[in-house]
Write an enzyme that holds these catalytic residues in place. Structure first.
Site, short mmCIF file in Angstrom:
data_model
loop_
_atom_site.label_atom_id
_atom_site.label_comp_id
_atom_site.label_asym_id
_atom_site.label_seq_id
_atom_site.Cartn_x
_atom_site.Cartn_y
_atom_site.Cartn_z
N GLY A 188 0.94 -1.18 -0.13
CA GLY A 188 -0.11 -0.02 -0.09
C GLY A 188 0.85 1.13 -0.03
O GLY A 188 1.99 1.00 -0.64
N GLU A 189 0.53 2.12 0.94
CA GLU A 189 1.57 3.09 0.87
C GLU A 189 1.60 3.44 2.46
O GLU A 189 0.79 3.55 3.10
CB GLU A 189 0.89 4.56 0.62
CG GLU A 189 0.91 4.86 -1.08
CD GLU A 189 2.30 4.91 -1.52
OE1 GLU A 189 2.41 4.40 -2.84
OE2 GLU A 189 3.04 5.47 -0.85
N SER A 190 3.08 3.46 2.62
CA SER A 190 3.43 3.38 4.04
C SER A 190 3.26 4.43 4.88
O SER A 190 2.90 4.50 5.85
CB SER A 190 4.97 2.79 4.26
OG SER A 190 5.88 3.77 3.48
N CYS A 229 6.36 -5.16 0.85
CA CYS A 229 6.35 -3.87 0.15
C CYS A 229 6.16 -2.60 1.31
O CYS A 229 7.22 -2.46 2.22
CB CYS A 229 5.41 -3.70 -1.01
SG CYS A 229 6.04 -2.57 -2.01
N ARG A 270 12.48 4.02 0.00
CA ARG A 270 11.15 3.80 -0.65
C ARG A 270 11.45 4.37 -2.06
O ARG A 270 12.06 4.87 -2.25
CB ARG A 270 10.03 5.09 0.20
CG ARG A 270 9.95 4.36 1.46
CD ARG A 270 8.87 5.58 2.05
NE ARG A 270 7.63 5.27 1.41
CZ ARG A 270 6.74 6.47 1.81
NH1 ARG A 270 6.97 7.60 2.49
NH2 ARG A 270 5.53 6.46 1.09
N ILE A 290 6.08 -3.38 -7.41
CA ILE A 290 5.13 -2.10 -7.44
C ILE A 290 5.64 -1.08 -6.76
O ILE A 290 5.56 -0.94 -5.31
CB ILE A 290 3.64 -2.46 -7.03
CG1 ILE A 290 3.29 -3.73 -7.83
CG2 ILE A 290 2.86 -1.23 -7.26
CD1 ILE A 290 1.81 -4.10 -7.52
N ARG A 291 6.34 -0.22 -7.45
CA ARG A 291 6.79 1.07 -6.38
C ARG A 291 7.64 0.44 -5.20
O ARG A 291 7.30 0.88 -4.33
CB ARG A 291 5.66 2.19 -6.24
CG ARG A 291 5.29 3.09 -7.39
CD ARG A 291 4.08 3.75 -7.10
NE ARG A 291 2.92 2.87 -6.70
CZ ARG A 291 2.21 2.63 -5.66
NH1 ARG A 291 2.80 3.32 -4.48
NH2 ARG A 291 1.37 2.07 -5.30
N HIS A 326 5.76 -8.54 -4.12
CA HIS A 326 4.39 -9.14 -3.72
C HIS A 326 4.14 -10.65 -3.89
O HIS A 326 3.54 -10.69 -5.02
CB HIS A 326 3.52 -8.06 -4.44
CG HIS A 326 3.36 -6.62 -4.08
ND1 HIS A 326 2.28 -6.32 -3.10
CD2 HIS A 326 3.92 -5.57 -4.41
CE1 HIS A 326 2.65 -5.09 -3.09
NE2 HIS A 326 3.53 -4.50 -3.78
N GLU A 353 1.87 -12.46 -2.94
CA GLU A 353 0.35 -12.45 -2.81
C GLU A 353 -0.10 -12.19 -4.37
O GLU A 353 -1.26 -12.63 -4.63
CB GLU A 353 -0.36 -11.58 -1.96
CG GLU A 353 -0.52 -10.26 -2.19
CD GLU A 353 0.75 -9.28 -2.10
OE1 GLU A 353 1.80 -9.81 -1.77
OE2 GLU A 353 0.65 -7.85 -2.47
#
Ligand code: GLN
Length: 191
Positions: A46-48, A76, A103, A129-130, A165, A167
């Protein structure tokens, strides 16, 4: 044995599905007090920075207590949260993994990609992803997976993290490794 998946934000449902496929009983954790009722936790991507905002001071403190006491697996953004040191920009970490992590380390051009790495010595697909990059691996941290020269999955005691990721790939091995860690418990390989 109940495995929580932190469900504040991000791709928590893919983790839930994978863990259930592997036979685990999964609880989606939306409130910090639910941490009291689980044996292990997955912190998804997600976004930390958003995670930190949504947790607030109290949620962060509660999560910190949890990750220092029970098995936790961060992917991530989850890996970023578990680190001792976070840069680009700097932000606080839960300090469960003795790593420095950067990051959004791959830049905009290749911000998402599917690459082949190694889990131990076995090839495995990795979805980035990013993604952050683990820039320094401190004492007590074991490297579980690599991509090129970079460590991309690590473990310290009962804490595991991956910058990719698992998952999102059709390969259960990384989640299985976490479930094995939860079951076998203990800080088996602590250096
Ligand atoms: N870029 C995100 C962060 O810095 C992590 C991306 C992800 O979880 N897929 O928190």
């Amino acid at each position: 044995m109940k495995i929580g998946v932190l469900a504040l934000q991000g791709d928590f449902d893919a983790h839930r599905l994978r863990l259930e496929e592997l036979g685990a009983e999964v609880v989606l954790v939306k409130k910090p007090e639910q941490l009291d009722a689980i044996d292990a936790l997955v912190i998804p991507g997600g976004e930390s920075g958003t995670f930190l905002k949504l947790l607030g001071e109290e949620g962060f403190a509660k999560l910190k207590d949890f990750v220092h006491a029970k098995p936790t697996f961060g992917t991530c953004a989850g890996a970023i949260l578990l680190a001792t040191e976070v840069e680009n920009p700097q932000q606080k970490g839960l300090g469960a993994l003795n790593i420095r992590i950067r990051r959004n380390a791959y830049g905009r051009q290749i911000d998402s990609s599917i690459r082949q790495g190694l889990l131990g010595t076995s090839p495995i697909e990795m979805v980035f992803i990013r993604a952050p990059k683990i820039e320094h691996v401190g004492e007590g941290v074991e490297i579980l997976a690599t991509e090129g020269n970079d460590p991309v999955a690590v473990r310290q005691g009962k804490t595991m993290a991956a910058t990719f990721h698992p998952e999102l790939s059709d390969d259960p091995r990384v989640h299985q490794a976490f479930l094995d860690l939860v079951r076998n418990g203990k800080e088996t390989n602590k250096r």
